[in-house]
Design a protein around this motif. Sequence first.
Motif, mmCIF file in Angstrom:
data_model
loop_
_atom_site.group_PDB
_atom_site.id
_atom_site.type_symbol
_atom_site.label_atom_id
_atom_site.label_comp_id
_atom_site.label_asym_id
_atom_site.label_seq_id
_atom_site.Cartn_x
_atom_site.Cartn_y
_atom_site.Cartn_z
ATOM 1 N N THR A 1 0.814 -0.675 0.523
ATOM 2 C CA THR A 1 -0.193 -0.161 0.014
ATOM 3 C C THR A 1 0.317 0.924 0.069
ATOM 4 O O THR A 1 1.675 1.573 0.841
ATOM 5 C CB THR A 1 -0.804 -0.154 1.177
ATOM 6 N N PRO A 2 0.734 2.299 -0.995
ATOM 7 C CA PRO A 2 1.145 3.374 -1.223
ATOM 8 C C PRO A 2 0.891 4.446 0.437
ATOM 9 O O PRO A 2 0.017 4.348 0.632
ATOM 10 C CB PRO A 2 1.050 3.755 -2.336
ATOM 11 N N THR A 3 1.536 4.912 0.452
ATOM 12 C CA THR A 3 2.123 5.662 2.004
ATOM 13 C C THR A 3 2.919 7.276 1.120
ATOM 14 O O THR A 3 3.476 8.110 -0.157
ATOM 15 C CB THR A 3 2.618 5.719 2.906
ATOM 16 N N HIS A 4 1.618 8.507 1.805
ATOM 17 C CA HIS A 4 1.713 9.507 1.435
ATOM 18 C C HIS A 4 2.213 10.714 2.154
ATOM 19 O O HIS A 4 1.748 10.682 3.437
ATOM 20 C CB HIS A 4 0.359 10.061 0.749
ATOM 21 N N ASP A 5 3.619 12.036 1.557
ATOM 22 C CA ASP A 5 3.279 12.989 2.811
ATOM 23 C C ASP A 5 1.928 13.995 2.687
ATOM 24 O O ASP A 5 0.997 13.824 2.582
ATOM 25 C CB ASP A 5 4.592 13.771 2.241
ATOM 26 N N THR A 6 2.653 14.662 3.609
ATOM 27 C CA THR A 6 1.260 15.891 4.139
ATOM 28 C C THR A 6 0.993 16.653 2.451
ATOM 29 O O THR A 6 -0.063 16.982 2.565
ATOM 30 C CB THR A 6 2.630 16.792 4.501
ATOM 31 N N HIS A 7 1.858 16.335 1.116
ATOM 32 C CA HIS A 7 1.009 17.342 0.042
ATOM 33 C C HIS A 7 0.279 16.580 -0.862
ATOM 34 O O HIS A 7 0.454 16.551 -1.514
ATOM 35 C CB HIS A 7 2.080 17.316 -0.899
ATOM 36 N N GLY A 8 0.308 14.767 0.114
ATOM 37 C CA GLY A 8 -0.810 14.336 -1.163
ATOM 38 C C GLY A 8 0.412 13.064 -1.876
ATOM 39 O O GLY A 8 -0.791 11.862 -2.679
ATOM 40 N N GLN A 9 1.283 13.125 -1.849
ATOM 41 C CA GLN A 9 2.150 12.515 -3.084
ATOM 42 C C GLN A 9 3.074 11.526 -2.378
ATOM 43 O O GLN A 9 2.748 11.072 -0.910
ATOM 44 C CB GLN A 9 3.817 13.474 -3.078
ATOM 45 N N VAL A 10 3.169 10.485 -3.238
ATOM 46 C CA VAL A 10 3.533 9.453 -2.534
ATOM 47 C C VAL A 10 4.909 9.310 -1.760
ATOM 48 O O VAL A 10 5.368 9.955 -2.977
ATOM 49 C CB VAL A 10 3.714 8.307 -3.567
ATOM 50 N N ASP A 11 5.384 9.096 -1.285
ATOM 51 C CA ASP A 11 6.095 9.020 -0.388
ATOM 52 C C ASP A 11 7.273 7.503 -0.124
ATOM 53 O O ASP A 11 8.638 7.290 0.427
ATOM 54 C CB ASP A 11 6.750 9.731 0.704
ATOM 55 N N GLY A 12 6.525 6.183 -0.111
ATOM 56 C CA GLY A 12 6.595 5.373 0.583
ATOM 57 C C GLY A 12 5.659 4.167 0.181
ATOM 58 O O GLY A 12 4.200 4.535 -0.122
ATOM 59 N N ILE A 13 6.021 3.063 0.661
ATOM 60 C CA ILE A 13 5.429 1.776 1.236
ATOM 61 C C ILE A 13 4.999 1.181 1.558
ATOM 62 O O ILE A 13 6.476 0.663 2.275
ATOM 63 C CB ILE A 13 5.541 0.250 -0.931
ATOM 64 N N ALA A 14 4.145 0.920 2.815
ATOM 65 C CA ALA A 14 4.013 -0.433 3.330
ATOM 66 C C ALA A 14 3.528 -1.419 2.656
ATOM 67 O O ALA A 14 2.605 -2.137 1.937
ATOM 68 C CB ALA A 14 2.937 0.420 4.062
ATOM 69 N N GLY A 15 4.097 -2.603 3.548
ATOM 70 C CA GLY A 15 3.781 -3.836 2.744
ATOM 71 C C GLY A 15 3.772 -4.556 4.024
ATOM 72 O O GLY A 15 4.244 -4.967 5.568
ATOM 73 N N PHE A 16 2.253 -5.940 3.873
ATOM 74 C CA PHE A 16 1.783 -6.658 4.368
ATOM 75 C C PHE A 16 2.043 -8.096 3.961
ATOM 76 O O PHE A 16 1.237 -8.239 3.412
ATOM 77 C CB PHE A 16 0.820 -6.650 5.458
ATOM 78 N N GLY A 17 2.398 -9.024 4.710
ATOM 79 C CA GLY A 17 2.321 -10.157 3.996
ATOM 80 C C GLY A 17 2.630 -10.791 5.430
ATOM 81 O O GLY A 17 2.489 -10.995 6.403
ATOM 82 N N PHE A 18 1.563 -12.661 5.295
ATOM 83 C CA PHE A 18 0.899 -13.768 5.726
ATOM 84 C C PHE A 18 2.095 -14.647 5.222
ATOM 85 O O PHE A 18 1.295 -14.938 4.250
ATOM 86 C CB PHE A 18 -0.770 -13.589 5.555
ATOM 87 N N ASP A 19 2.581 -15.378 5.866
ATOM 88 C CA ASP A 19 3.183 -16.433 5.832
ATOM 89 C C ASP A 19 1.619 -18.020 5.855
ATOM 90 O O ASP A 19 1.414 -18.041 7.044
ATOM 91 C CB ASP A 19 4.244 -17.257 6.551
ATOM 92 N N VAL A 20 1.305 -18.229 4.288
ATOM 93 C CA VAL A 20 0.419 -18.711 4.032
ATOM 94 C C VAL A 20 0.554 -20.488 3.614
ATOM 95 O O VAL A 20 0.170 -20.810 3.126
ATOM 96 C CB VAL A 20 -0.846 -18.002 3.934
ATOM 97 N N THR A 21 1.145 -20.671 3.803
ATOM 98 C CA THR A 21 2.727 -21.692 3.696
ATOM 99 C C THR A 21 2.056 -23.108 3.466
ATOM 100 O O THR A 21 1.351 -24.271 3.180
ATOM 101 C CB THR A 21 4.030 -21.914 3.151
ATOM 102 N N ASP A 22 1.812 -23.103 5.096
ATOM 103 C CA ASP A 22 1.234 -24.148 5.927
ATOM 104 C C ASP A 22 -0.005 -24.349 5.048
ATOM 105 O O ASP A 22 -0.528 -25.346 5.379
ATOM 106 C CB ASP A 22 1.910 -24.631 7.186
ATOM 107 N N VAL A 23 -0.735 -23.341 5.207
ATOM 108 C CA VAL A 23 -2.477 -23.329 4.568
ATOM 109 C C VAL A 23 -2.605 -23.713 3.315
ATOM 110 O O VAL A 23 -3.666 -24.250 3.237
ATOM 111 C CB VAL A 23 -3.020 -21.992 5.501
ATOM 112 N N VAL A 24 -1.791 -23.427 3.073
ATOM 113 C CA VAL A 24 -1.858 -23.660 0.910
ATOM 114 C C VAL A 24 -1.749 -24.755 1.199
ATOM 115 O O VAL A 24 -2.097 -25.960 -0.071
ATOM 116 C CB VAL A 24 -0.812 -22.625 0.079
#
Length: 704
Positions: free
Chosen positions: A242-265
């Motif tokens: 998910t992109p993160t934005h600065d105070t001016h609304g411009q993209v300044d980074g990315i937040a990543g969320f990962g869930f290990d579903v190896t065993d589930v798959v």
Amino acid sequence: MPPCSPSPRAPESFHKEEGSALLRYGLAVVSVVVAFAVQRVLWPITASTPYLAFFAAVVFSSWRGGWGPGLVSTGLSLLMVQYFFLHPLGEWRLEPENIVALLFFLALSLFATTLNVRLRRANAERADLLERERAARAAAEYERARLHELFMHAPAHLVIFRGPQHVFELSNPLNSVMLGNPPQLLGLPAREVGPKEEAERVARILDHVYATGEPFEGREVSLKLPQPDGTLREYIFDVTYTPTHDTHGQVDGIAGFGFDVTDVVRARSRAERLARELSHNEEHLRLLAGASSFLATSLDDKATLRNVVRLAVPTLADWCVIDSAKEDGTFQRMEVEHATTEPESLAESLRSRSAYVMRIPGLAGPGSPQHGQPLLVEDFTDDLLPHFTDDLERLALLKELRVRSLVVVPLVTGERSLGLLSFITTHRSGRRYTKADLPFLQELANRAALSMENARLYREAREAVRLRDEFLSIASHELKTPLTPLNLKLQALRRELDRHPGPVPREVVERYLDVGSRQLKKLAELVNDLLDVSRIAAGRLSMECVPMDLAELVRDVVAAYEGPAARSGSVLQLECMDSVTMGVWDRPRLEQVVVNLVDNAIKYGQGRPIQIRLETRDGKAALTVRDQGIGISEESLPRLFGRFERAVSDRHYGGLGLGLYITRTLVEAMGGTVRVESRLGQGSVFTVELPLTAAPAGVGAPAP
């Protein structure tokens, strides 16, 4: 005050004074006798004011003992004045011209007694409230430290990239271990971490998210990562970038969320080869695969809770209930969702029955959800109802639900319990939970807890950004304030030079230099405050303690600030008690503390006298600075010593909101304490207590 907190109690000293009646009344009598002796000795001089010494006795008696001693002192004073000091002397005859004077003395005495009694009671209650506020602040600081620990132990892979090169800014321990714990991971671009092909594939996804501002959601993304033995292991993740934005609304980074579903798959792959009785597991897996992205659609607390119950009903449960854990051990009903086949009237009853104490430990023992383990009841019967609650109305409600099967899963992030997530099936649908359902429901609860935690962190992050912007606005204004008059004075001095062909009169130059020096000093103080806050936050604020005399330091500060006080209309009144004030402290830092308190009193004292008192109490040096200015509202007192906190509007009073924060930090670093007592419109009293022993040599960064 929390709902279950005890009512405020008066301080112990107040109770002691109330209990020692003999001492209080004895002091009242003694004070009248002393007043009589003084009046007798000074009688030729004070014949026109026979009440003065006795009025002092009444004030002392009421201040020390309250109503009873005050009235006793008043009565005795009236008798002695009438008999010994009013004409005719030595007679009990009361002349008409003395009646008014005696009545006036009686009225003043009763008024002084009333004020003293109310003042002491108010002081006792204020001291107790201040102690409770300090305890609450300590608890809040402890919970904030725990929050950071819980975030770092979140049951998911969390990472934050910054800039177009996707430089690692944050990676929680779970994610770092998966990447092989590379040295100095933070600060490395994403393309330089892991196998080259895998890193390039991830980097292309990040490039697209950064360029377009559109989030990326990947289900069951395969990654081959090296193991400590040199082999490659395949991991399967559900990832969201998910992109993160600065105070001016411009993209300044990315937040990543990962869930290990190896065993589930892999479990799902095996389940596809099993018989039809295991086919329902596929539905569970699909729900888990989509749960993360669904829960991530909102960072609002209430929306997250609604998303959780909507995930469960009707796919996994006929009823889904979320209860939030409270500090007193009870639970608060937050959300209730039900299938269309269930009665809406029961839903309303469940929502209205909000606060309660769950008695699951009586049923499940140490493995209950309150201890971090899920609870499964495959076949629910009425015999189990008393184990859940002793509320008769709630028991009747559970009977109406016709529960067939129940799973209660704790909502936990790290070691912090957020509440309970309950899944219920009824006899109306005929569904029933088994042990095979527990892993799926528990994983859903874990993701729900993580989403709730993310929503809370996001809310706190937005508040932190707001506070930062507000501080920058105030700081820019405050730093500009001394420069403007300095510039005007320099321009005026230039005009004086142009107007005088010869040398400019010395008094003119000195006047301009005096104004310029004051403004430069103010600018230097603002910059030094900012530097001190930076040192405190970095843990680099050191202390160089040497033997010194606190009384000498206080006198020097008062002498230096008599001029600024006079310009504001105030008078500094210094009272140094005859006591030992030698100690081992950092003189420049301690001078900074005294200057901050005196300057604060001048600033908000409204041109009224300022009283500065130095004495020794219980082996400690006590410095009290009392002003009679605008005072501080009760709701502002708890945050007064916080960083960048202000109890007044910056439009009417300058300052960065750092002076009292720095003062508290320096005093605590030298082993002391600082407190404030104030009421709006009635001035403020700041008290600093320092031990008359060696202080620590350094200080780290305090909790914000």
